[in-house]
Enzyme design. Structure first.
Site, PDB file in Angstrom:
ATOM      1  N   ASP A 324       0.850  -1.190   0.000  1.00  0.00           N
ATOM      2  CA  ASP A 324       0.000   0.000   0.000  1.00  0.00           C
ATOM      3  C   ASP A 324       0.886   1.241   0.000  1.00  0.00           C
ATOM      4  OD1 ASP A 324      -1.907   2.070   0.741  1.00  0.00           O
ATOM      5  OD2 ASP A 324      -3.188   0.489   1.541  1.00  0.00           O
ATOM      6  N   ARG A 326      -0.733   4.500   0.057  1.00  0.00           N
ATOM      7  CA  ARG A 326      -1.654   5.618   0.251  1.00  0.00           C
ATOM      8  C   ARG A 326      -1.215   6.556   1.378  1.00  0.00           C
ATOM      9  NH1 ARG A 326      -7.184   2.335   0.572  1.00  0.00           N
ATOM     10  NH2 ARG A 326      -5.727   0.849   1.503  1.00  0.00           N
TER      11      ARG A 326
END
Length: 413
Positions: A324, A326
């Site tokens: 990830d 983000r």
């Protein structure tokens, strides 16, 4: 005659700041405007250009001769359609590091400098509109939502305040948020963009960066005057972009169903006298990008043992190098800007988002999971994998044995 090219690190361009920018000052005039002027480099007090990722299209338009390189926008009547009131966090350099809290007021509070010829542009725009989604009409027919004529109309249209936010990064604060030296942050940004912004290395006096990435859109349901009041009840969905599901209804994930469920909860809260807030971030494929996301889909579906929940995150890491990108550490900034300190209904199962919020001092009463009947059959693998990884759920996380029995459909089925 061909104009000479002036490098950003050239002495003519790298003159001392003529327009100071003091992040975290008590008021806008003490803080100063964000100036990314390309025609008057002596005015620049930031690194980068306006428009985020769309700056490249502007460059192409200039190169193609369809846009005047010296064009200055006429901002008459573009002022916000709703007021977002200042609050103490606007002057807290640790609370807000990834957006300009005065970005929507640029033409008002810096009017004097605009008259002096300084190219000051908004980084936030606020308008009003109605949105309509088939799922909301379904909720009305099913009796879960009742039109009130104010928030929700009989036609299924929802009244909303829409806010577009371009990223504005205060580099010292970004570095502190991630616990790394600012020099390391600047070097990483410089090298991993192919040297696109030499000022990151050569202009240590410039602390603000306009990164060429997508921004955030807010959808507020209810009276925005309630923002900042301690007794205002808030329901919220923070949603990271998933074009395939959000727009086209792809069934391999739960993104659109969760988004529409979040809107439904937000409408209910607005009708009850509170506020509904949807935060929509341009972070396609966990900020790995859509090409990478589709490659991961193929790798999952073509695995010899099928699409398995216990290999869900591993296949992403094999392709992208990480699970990830983000970085939810920056996500709470928008809540500080809005003056929201408490969320009653948090429509999310993400432990990362919840952890980032609470670490930023924003309390959450209840997490609201997606109802089972909204989960597409092909997204069951994703849901089981996320619960096993620590995502919130109404039931206990599945065992390894349960995960090993969760087999997704093959790519060619």
């Amino acid at each position: 005659m061909t104009r000479p090219i002036v490098l950003a690190s050239h002495p003519l361009a790298a003159s001392p700041q003529k327009i100071p920018l003091r992040w975290g000052a008590d008021g806008p005039l003490d803080r100063g405007p964000v100036v990314a002027s390309l025609t008057k480099p002596q005015h620049r007090n930031v690194i980068g250009t306006h428009g985020g990722s769309y700056a490249i299209y502007r460059a192409l338009a200039v190169a193609a001769g369809t846009l005047d390189r010296d064009h200055r926008p006429d901002l008459t009547d573009t002022h916000p359609a709703a007021i977002i009131k200042p609050n103490p966090t606007w002057a807290d350099p640790r609370a807000i590091v990834s957006l300009d809290p005065y970005g929507h007021l640029a033409t008002e509070v810096f009017a004097g400098q605009l008259k002096d010829g300084v190219d000051i542009r908004p980084t936030i725009a606020i308008t009003r509109a109605h949105i309509q989604m088939p799922e909301i009409a379904d909720a009305i027919r099913a009796g879960r939502l009742t039109p009130d004529g104010e928030v929700l109309r009989d036609s299924g249209h929802i009244r909303a305040t829409k806010i577009a936010i371009d990223p504005v990064w205060w580099l010292p604060g970004i570095a502190e948020r991630f616990g790394i030296p600012q020099a390391r942050l600047r070097r990483g940004l410089f090298e991993q963009t192919g040297g696109m912004f030499p000022e990151l290395i050569t202009r240590s006096d410039l602390d603000v960066f306009l990164p060429p990435i997508g921004g955030t859109t807010l959808y507020l349901f209810g009276d925005t005057d309630r923002l900042g009041r301690p007794d205002t009840r808030v329901a919220c969905r923070v949603h990271d972009e998933c074009n395939g599901s959000d727009v086209f209804g792809s069934d391999i994930c739960t993104c659109r169903p969760y988004l529409t469920h979040g809107i439904e909860v937000c409408v209910e809260m607005a009708q009850a006298g509170g506020l509904g807030v949807v935060v929509y971030n341009r972070k396609e494929g966990r900020a790995l990008g859509e090409v990478t996301k589709f490659l991961v889909y193929n790798a999952r579906k073509r695995h010899p043992d099928g699409d398995r929940a216990d290999a869900y995150f591993h296949r992403t890491e094999c392709v992208a190098g990480v699970q990830d990108m983000r970085f939810q550490e920056l996500m709470p900034d928008v809540f500080h800007w809005l003056g929201i300190t408490h969320i009653e209904q948090w429509v999310s199962m993400s432990n990362m988002k919840h952890g980032a919020l609470t670490a930023a001092g924003i309390s959450v009463d209840a997490q609201v999971p997606i109802p089972d009947h909204l989960i597409p059959a092909d997204a069951a693998v994703e849901m089981e994998a996320k619960k096993a990884a620590g995502y919130f759920g109404p039931t206990a996380a599945p065992s390894v044995e349960d995960l090993s029995r969760t087999i997704g459909r093959g790519l060619d089925q």
